[in-house]
Design a protein around this motif. Sequence first.
Motif, mmCIF file in Angstrom:
data_model
loop_
_atom_site.group_PDB
_atom_site.id
_atom_site.type_symbol
_atom_site.label_atom_id
_atom_site.label_comp_id
_atom_site.label_asym_id
_atom_site.label_seq_id
_atom_site.Cartn_x
_atom_site.Cartn_y
_atom_site.Cartn_z
ATOM 1 N N ALA A 23 -6.534 11.738 -2.642
ATOM 2 C CA ALA A 23 -5.385 11.407 -1.837
ATOM 3 C C ALA A 23 -4.668 12.110 -0.537
ATOM 4 C CB ALA A 23 -2.998 10.798 -2.918
ATOM 5 N N ARG A 24 -4.539 11.374 0.355
ATOM 6 C CA ARG A 24 -3.995 12.343 1.452
ATOM 7 C C ARG A 24 -2.414 11.961 1.282
ATOM 8 N NH1 ARG A 24 -7.809 8.869 4.723
ATOM 9 N NH2 ARG A 24 -9.367 9.797 5.185
ATOM 10 N N PRO A 25 -2.279 12.852 2.499
ATOM 11 C CA PRO A 25 -0.264 13.147 2.321
ATOM 12 C C PRO A 25 0.864 11.800 2.775
ATOM 13 C CG PRO A 25 -1.311 14.461 4.141
ATOM 14 C CD PRO A 25 -2.460 14.492 3.454
ATOM 15 N N ASN A 26 1.436 11.703 2.580
ATOM 16 C CA ASN A 26 2.126 9.953 2.665
ATOM 17 C C ASN A 26 2.794 10.719 4.187
ATOM 18 O OD1 ASN A 26 1.975 8.556 0.171
ATOM 19 N ND2 ASN A 26 3.505 10.414 -0.469
ATOM 20 N N VAL A 27 3.113 9.257 5.435
ATOM 21 C CA VAL A 27 3.886 10.016 6.222
ATOM 22 C C VAL A 27 4.606 9.716 5.584
ATOM 23 C CG1 VAL A 27 3.294 9.749 8.553
ATOM 24 C CG2 VAL A 27 1.480 10.282 7.374
ATOM 25 N N LEU A 28 6.125 10.112 6.654
ATOM 26 C CA LEU A 28 7.443 9.326 6.696
ATOM 27 C C LEU A 28 7.985 9.434 8.196
ATOM 28 C CD1 LEU A 28 10.418 8.384 6.302
ATOM 29 C CD2 LEU A 28 11.006 10.726 5.054
ATOM 30 N N LYS A 111 -3.514 2.190 8.185
ATOM 31 C CA LYS A 111 -4.004 1.150 7.260
ATOM 32 C C LYS A 111 -5.234 0.912 7.050
ATOM 33 C CE LYS A 111 -3.280 -4.005 6.586
ATOM 34 N NZ LYS A 111 -2.844 -5.102 7.283
ATOM 35 N N SER A 112 -6.410 1.046 7.757
ATOM 36 C CA SER A 112 -7.835 0.745 8.196
ATOM 37 C C SER A 112 -8.394 2.360 7.047
ATOM 38 C CB SER A 112 -8.402 0.813 9.237
ATOM 39 O OG SER A 112 -8.092 1.960 9.850
ATOM 40 N N SER A 113 -7.209 2.746 6.945
ATOM 41 C CA SER A 113 -7.780 4.513 6.174
ATOM 42 C C SER A 113 -7.102 4.360 4.927
ATOM 43 C CB SER A 113 -7.632 5.668 6.939
ATOM 44 O OG SER A 113 -8.161 5.738 8.099
ATOM 45 N N GLY A 114 -7.049 3.260 4.573
ATOM 46 C CA GLY A 114 -6.728 2.827 3.202
ATOM 47 C C GLY A 114 -4.496 3.063 2.886
ATOM 48 N N PHE A 178 1.052 6.124 1.835
ATOM 49 C CA PHE A 178 2.226 5.259 2.432
ATOM 50 C C PHE A 178 2.399 5.586 3.600
ATOM 51 C CE2 PHE A 178 5.476 7.079 0.019
ATOM 52 C CZ PHE A 178 6.053 7.775 0.766
ATOM 53 N N PHE A 179 2.459 4.958 5.022
ATOM 54 C CA PHE A 179 2.708 5.357 6.123
ATOM 55 C C PHE A 179 4.333 4.773 6.097
ATOM 56 C CE2 PHE A 179 2.864 4.351 10.810
ATOM 57 C CZ PHE A 179 3.490 4.832 10.985
ATOM 58 N N LEU A 180 5.210 5.379 6.558
ATOM 59 C CA LEU A 180 6.716 4.607 6.494
ATOM 60 C C LEU A 180 7.233 4.852 7.547
ATOM 61 C CD1 LEU A 180 9.130 2.519 5.467
ATOM 62 C CD2 LEU A 180 9.322 5.194 4.180
ATOM 63 N N PRO A 299 -10.152 9.996 12.467
ATOM 64 C CA PRO A 299 -10.487 9.795 13.600
ATOM 65 C C PRO A 299 -9.253 9.885 14.547
ATOM 66 C CG PRO A 299 -11.382 7.794 12.840
ATOM 67 C CD PRO A 299 -10.741 9.170 11.517
ATOM 68 N N PRO A 300 -9.693 10.714 15.845
ATOM 69 C CA PRO A 300 -8.267 10.094 17.065
ATOM 70 C C PRO A 300 -7.858 8.988 17.365
ATOM 71 C CG PRO A 300 -10.628 10.549 18.124
ATOM 72 C CD PRO A 300 -10.588 10.785 16.802
ATOM 73 N N LEU A 301 -6.923 8.222 18.046
ATOM 74 C CA LEU A 301 -6.960 6.849 18.614
ATOM 75 C C LEU A 301 -7.616 6.780 20.001
ATOM 76 C CD1 LEU A 301 -2.838 6.324 18.071
ATOM 77 C CD2 LEU A 301 -5.352 5.049 17.155
ATOM 78 N N GLU A 302 -8.652 5.708 19.821
ATOM 79 C CA GLU A 302 -9.725 5.902 21.424
ATOM 80 C C GLU A 302 -8.454 5.219 22.814
ATOM 81 O OE1 GLU A 302 -12.569 2.859 23.599
ATOM 82 O OE2 GLU A 302 -12.421 2.598 21.122
#
Length: 606
Positions: A23-28, A111-114, A178-180, A299-302
């Motif tokens: 697991a990568r970390p969550n983001v709040l 979301k595309s990264s799970g 999660f990304f909240l 990956p960075p945002l295009e």
Amino acid sequence: MLSTIALALGLCSCSTPERPSDARPNVLLITVDSLRADRLGFSGYTPAETPNMDALAARGAVFTRALTPAPEAPPALASLLTGQYPATHGLRTGESIPLPEGAVTLAEMMKSSGYTTAAFVASLLLHPRFGLNQGFDTYGASFAEVPRVNLGPDKGFVAEKVVDLALEFLQRARRQRFFLWINFYDPHYTYAPPEPFATRFSADLYNGEVSLVDRELGRILSKLRDYQIEGQTIVVLAGSNGEGLGDHGEAYHGVTLQEATTRVPLVIVAPPYAGGSRISTPVSLVDVAPTLLDLLGLPPLEGAEGASLARPAALPPEDRPLYLETRLPERLFGWKPLTGVVSGSWKYVAGTRGELYDLSSDPRESRDLSSLRPEVKVRLSELVASYAARGGGGGAAPGEEIRARIRELGYSDKAAPRPERDPRDMVSVANDALKADRTARGRQREAASFLFEGVLGQDPDNYLALLDTALLAGTERRFADRRRMLEHTQKLYPEASEVYHHLGHVATEDARTKDMVRATKLMAIAVDLDPLNAEAFYDLACFLALGGRQAEALDLLQKAVKAGFRDFEWMSLDTELDSLRSDPRFDTITEGRARKPKAEASPTKK
């Protein structure tokens, strides 16, 4: 690589074995509307009661010179989510033009990264119609309960409700990545905190609303600890914009680009930031998405124009240009928009004139140095012009086809000459116009008329004052005055959707001279000029239904609901929709919530 990044961040999954091992970390992500950077405990403001924000600041890094690219929530938060300035992503104001579907957001990348993605946003100005819901599995479902959001732009969901929804999500998603995103609205004008904050902060209700938000933030942070995922969660706290509170005369925000409204708090809690560190390098909200993706090893945002702040030892250069703009004065009042840039300690703002400030020696922007440092002024003015032109965002001017339809109805498609006004010279007028508009929406018509009379005395071409005064005349059944004022406003602002919307109503106001064909044409112009004008879409759907054009009417009704018209109770009583009710699409579009009750009268049309 992914597990290495997680370990390097110190966000190990070992304390929650139910989570995936890689697991990568969550983001709040916490954003707060109208939150001044200098009104918090960790910024040294002693009257503040912000223990939870202060605790976050003690755990992470405080960026003391963080800027919003626009002192208005929709474009600012679009910039935060895309890493692009408003001129590039295209959502340059709080109305009319949504974030393009082709824009790539932080939520879509995660979301595309799970990641499971969710947003609970308090401000109605962040309605899904503006496109900020892109990439979120869940986005503020409580919007479904808000009828006719156009009628109350200064209303939002209270902090407690937003947190309640977020806690429900956390309970379900705590074992997932999660990304909240939680957006708080409460510090936004009007300031009316509940008890005990109303009494405790009776001398400064703004501080009371900030303290309320802090309390509710504490509920979220406490739950992260309860679930033992605090150490696995990156937390970002950011203001979307500041608040004038009387600085330089500005009561609210969005009229000028002064420090009070463009400097925002930004705190990032995640290794490699040392707890309690303070970073004075100028940064922008456009840097948030690139930073988070870098921290997560994604990956960075295009097309991102922001920079990653994930490496404290290699931050962007101090003199990196950071772009600012506000289109609100143009949209609401017909004035010159303001654009600006901050580079190191220098700040330049263009309008009808250029002003240059050295923030290191003059943080209150009281001394214009344009004449003393012309070489700096020229360099920064060129930067401002290049940023402002990027991407051509903000929507195109009406094409010839729309202009031809305007001329066909007997109106001019060219704006009549009017004085070019700089918002910095008109701050008190803006305060009065915004106060009058809110007063009118609160149905205090006499007080609103008095305020608008004063506004028009100083600024006879003020768009908001002209439009609202015309509408007030209509509520008082002074239809001739309404028609006259709307036609005058159309000459000055031939590209304003709302003018044609209400001229459409004018065409039907007299039963003896009702011209449904003309009204339909006017409404069609209104929706073509503003694809988010929910009220105009609804009214046009009604006109088409009355004209027997059921299929087209249903298409327009669907667009009205998508744009935010969800007053299903009104629809259930509106006899103008009766010809559509037998079509199965009607129930689909209205979610089965607009079925006509028995023995109910139709509402009076506005």
